[in-house]
Write an enzyme that holds these catalytic residues in place. Structure first.
Site, PDB file in Angstrom:
ATOM      1  CG  ASP A  72      -2.011   0.957   1.119  1.00  0.00           C
ATOM      2  OD1 ASP A  72      -2.059   1.825  -0.129  1.00  0.00           O
ATOM      3  OD2 ASP A  72      -3.072   0.958   1.738  1.00  0.00           O
TER       4      ASP A  72
HETATM    5  C1  BGC Z   1      -4.779   3.572   0.157  1.00  0.00           C
HETATM    6  C2  BGC Z   1      -4.802   2.443  -0.906  1.00  0.00           C
HETATM    7  C3  BGC Z   1      -4.795   3.132  -2.220  1.00  0.00           C
HETATM    8  C4  BGC Z   1      -3.322   4.053  -2.373  1.00  0.00           C
HETATM    9  C5  BGC Z   1      -3.120   4.629  -3.560  1.00  0.00           C
HETATM   10  C6  BGC Z   1      -3.622   4.417  -0.036  1.00  0.00           C
HETATM   11  O1  BGC Z   1      -3.708   5.164   0.966  1.00  0.00           O
HETATM   12  O2  BGC Z   1      -4.835   2.805   1.290  1.00  0.00           O
HETATM   13  O3  BGC Z   1      -6.270   1.839  -0.968  1.00  0.00           O
HETATM   14  O4  BGC Z   1      -4.977   2.195  -3.271  1.00  0.00           O
HETATM   15  O5  BGC Z   1      -3.567   4.923  -1.288  1.00  0.00           O
HETATM   16  O6  BGC Z   1      -4.079   5.661  -3.658  1.00  0.00           O
END
Ligand code: BGC
Length: 780
Positions: free
Chosen positions: A275
């Protein structure tokens, strides 16, 4: 003939094997040509520009301006080797990209806001969700994106979870089946998915620092199970590891999670990415099998190069990470040089979004046929600010830049009703005044410091009485929004605010005194308290967050043009204290150990212990006999269904059991029914929940009097529980009940079968044990 088939199969086998070997040989060859620096670039994303970023961890909702403006990230390209960069973009309920590029609004890049995952799960219709996935996939493809960062499929452990709208269900079978359907649909168009967030990321409070402490059994049966189903049924190209620690280790640094279980036990072939800024130690991440670090920082690249040079990271490990990334790149539209149009068929997608929304809204209450609206309903008094401003989906990376949304007011007008101006003007003026007090902020500023929602309008008695005098029926719309970075609150969020309560009471008093009915519509992304007020109105329609066409879909259900057929994939408890995880959400904080993370935000170490073990959702309510307000699997229809003719293929289990039964529409209008198969297992060596869902099906549209036969197969693995001591999935010997339910409480048919002796279904690896003792619920 047989020979010909054999021959064809042989050719197919050789072809598919050689395609695979071809890819991995090609990947190996390319890796052999990469310098160490290039390898480190390949495993680290290209980064994103965020003002004030000073370390590698912290909450992030950012975007890149590279290739597809507004996408969440890209990988590095290596033109000399013919390797393009891939574009990775959010999210679970639609593509999150910038709608306008370089200030030029003559050409727009709006995306479809599909209904949120919680609504998709409430359709219980995997065929519908797969079909939606194919349109979703085409849109991703047409906008030059290679991998969509979804579906999100964590378990809705607690109603306050800020991202619950992004997730499907409290049950892993529903989550797994729905995610597989969506992945299969999206990937059939030639783009990839990233099932996320792996694993046990069930809260937003302290999401980057929280250590989730959970037993191996609860992990295997509840939190990992949905991912296991999705990996086995749909081969997602990628898996996104989560932010949290799991039993002491960041998930992105946990070899047993990403390699032993995901790859060795389940056979996952794709790549794992972090993530955004997840985890701490890039070298540990490489070793664990977390191949790609997103969005990527220079310090990660540097650490990886140094580790190879000083021998703490084996070059072979890095080569494997690179190969896995390359094998996905070879599948990507970017590599295949796909000619994207930037012109998806948005009209068609809006139409599909509405059909899906209608399939997943849940009729919670309908007294004295308040719904569908009778022929005498022409003028509707619509109360509640939410009725004039639809909440299509949640906030954060799960949000979508859509061209428009249809409010309930607009939807009712489109369906030919007169939405009373007298009421409408009061609300729209109030909303405009309130919104003017809070100038619109950038997405990022909003994420860091969200504007409080406009408070419900305080309606006085005279206003309500005059509406009751003039209009035929009242509708009250109650809305809730939430998103990543924060969990919801109990007061004024899970529980209604005093103004909302007063509104429901006041409107009902005024309209009932004129013998007119009141309908409440819930435009929410997660569960709220309903028990204390649900007796007041005549009907309640749960519309969830239904995507951009929401208001049109709501209006078609209220008018009866469409018969509601959604059912709950999450329990509505009587009160928050009844939730099994209420005492352990969001866990303990250790503020004395706080540090400063990105954007100057405090990072507070924390831990949460999943004491409830496997007793999550209905597994808890049914076993502990705690009455919910609306149980898992519940939902009404404008017609009735009868269940009959349950047949089991055998009374003794011999590895496979076929269950069949018939459903008949016994009412006056056409409708669809969701049937659920639960198993009650004998209490053998392990505690068992009273009922566990094993399969489900939704009928097609049955005309009055029409029947349909439904058939399910039960395999040994469906009956097995995880025995931690023996590290095995076991089926105890004894008497089992098959229960066919219209909900988890409303069991329509049941029959028994026996398992003559214990079956060991699978022996697994000892992995992910908690380091502290957990005082888990035992079901007794
Ligand atoms: C989130 C993810 C997301 C990623 C990219 C993170 O803050 O937890 O689910 O895909 O950002 O935007």
């Amino acid at each position: 003939m047989k020979k010909t088939i054999g021959c064809i199969l042989g050719v197919l086998l050789v072809f598919s094997l050689s395609a695979q070997i071809g890819n991995s040989a090609k990947a190996k060859e390319i890796v052999s040509k990469l310098t160490l620096e290039e390898k480190a670039d390949l495993v680290v994303g290209k980064g994103m520009k965020i003002p004030g970023m000073n370390s590698q961890s912290g909450p992030v909702v950012g975007k890149t301006e590279d290739k597809v403006p507004g996408a969440a990230g890209t990988t590095h390209e290596f033109p000399r080797l013919g390797i393009p960069s891939m574009v990775l973009s959010d999210g679970p309920a639609g593509l999150r990209i910038n709608p306008i590029r370089n200030g030029d609004s003559s050409k727009t890049f709006y995306a479809t806001a599909w209904p949120v995952a919680t609504l998709l799960a409430s359709t219980w219709d995997t065929g519908m969700v797969k079909k939606m996935g194919t349109y979703f996939g085409n849109e991703i493809h047409d906008y030059e994106v290679d991998i969509i960062l979804g579906p999100a499929m964590n378990i809705q452990r607690n109603p306050l979870g800020g991202r619950n709208f992004e997730y499907f269900s409290e049950d892993p079978v529903v989550a797994g089946f729905m995610a597989s359907a969506l992945v299969n649909g999206i990937q059939s168009t030639g783009v990839g998915t990233s099932i996320k967030h792996f694993v046990a990321n069930n809260q937003e409070t302290n999401r980057n620092t929280v250590n989730t402490i959970v037993s191996e059994r609860a992990l295997r049966e509840i939190y990992l199970k949905g991912f296991e189903i999705a990996v086995k049924k749909s081969n997602p190209w990628t898996v996104m590891s989560s932010y949290n620690l799991l039993n002491g280790t960041y998930t992105s640094q946990e070899y047993d999670l990403l390699t032993t279980i995901l790859r060795k036990e389940w056979g996952f072939k794709g790549l794992v990415m972090t993530d955004w800024f997840g985890g701490k130690d890039p070298v540990a991440q490489m070793k664990a099998g977390n191949d790609l670090l997103m969005p990527g920082t220079p310090s990660q690249t540097k650490a990886i190069i140094e580790a190879v040079k000083n021998g703490t990271l084996d070059q072979k490990v890095l080569d494997e990470n690179c190969e896995r990334i390359l094998n996905i790149i070879f599948e990507s539209p970017a590599y295949k040089n796909y000619k994207f149009s930037n012109k998806p068929d948005l009209r068609k997608h809006e139409e599909i979004s509405k059909i899906v929304a209608e399939d997943g809204m849940v009729l919670l209450k309908d007294n004295n046929h308040a719904l569908p609206f009778s022929k005498n309903v022409h003028s509707i008094a619509l109360f509640g600010i939410n009725g004039y401003e639809l909440i299509a989906g949640g906030t954060g990376s799960g949000d979508v830049n859509k061209a428009y949304t249809i409010s309930l007011a607009q939807g009712l007008a489109n369906a030919g009703y007169n939405v009373a101006n007298q009421v409408k003007n009061v609300y729209t003026n109030y909303i405009n005044e309130e919104q003017a007090k809070h100038p619109k902020k950038s997405f990022f500023a909003e994420f860091m410091n969200p504007t409080p929602p406009v408070k419900e309008y305080v309606a006085d008695e005279a206003f309500l009485n005059s509406a009751a005098e003039n209009d035929d029926i009242a509708a009250i719309s109650i809305g809730r929004n939430a998103g990543e970075g924060r969990d919801r609150k109990i007061e004024d969020d899970f529980n209604l605010s005093d103004t909302e309560r007063a509104l429901i009471e006041g409107v009902t008093k005024a309209f009932h005194s004129k013998n007119k009915k009141v309908v409440v519509v819930l435009n929410i992304g997660g569960v709220i308290e309903v028990a204390s007020w649900r007796e007041t109105p005549d009907a309640i329609l749960l519309a969830w967050q239904p995507g951009l066409e929401g208001g049109n879909a709501m209006a078609d259900l209220l008018s009866g043009k469409i018969n509601p057929s959604g059912k709950l994939a999450i329990t509505f408890p009587e009160k928050y204290e009844n939730v099994p995880s209420a005492k352990n959400f969001p866990g303990k904080e250790f503020p004395e150990q706080a540090t400063t993370g990105n954007f100057g935000m405090k990072q507070i170490p924390a831990e949460v212990t999943y004491d409830e073990g496997i007793y999550v959702g209905y597994r808890y309510y049914n076993t502990y006999k705690v009455k919910p307000a609306y149980e898992f699997g519940y939902g009404l229809s404008y017609t009735n269904f009868s269940y009959s003719n349950l047949k089991l293929s055998a009374s003794k289990f011999n590895g496979n059991l076929t269950v069949s039964f018939a459903i008949t529409n016994t009412g006056n209008v056409a409708g669809k029914e969701v049937a659920q198969l639960y198993i009650s297992a004998p209490s053998g060596n392990l505690d068992k929940p009273a009922e566990e869902l094993k399969n489900f099906a939704k009928t097609g549209l049955l005309k009055p009097g029409q029947s349909m036969t439904i058939q399910f197969n039960i395999k040994a693995s469906d009956l097995a529980s995880f025995d931690t001591k023996r590290v095995s999935w076991l089926v105890d010997a004894g008497k089992y009940m098959v229960k066919i339910g219209a909900s988890s409480e409303n069991i329509k048919l049941s029959a028994a079968f026996s398992v003559p002796k214990e079956i060991v279904v699978e022996k697994d690896h000892n992995a992910l044990a908690p380091q502290v003792e957990i005082n888990e619920f035992t079901g007794k």
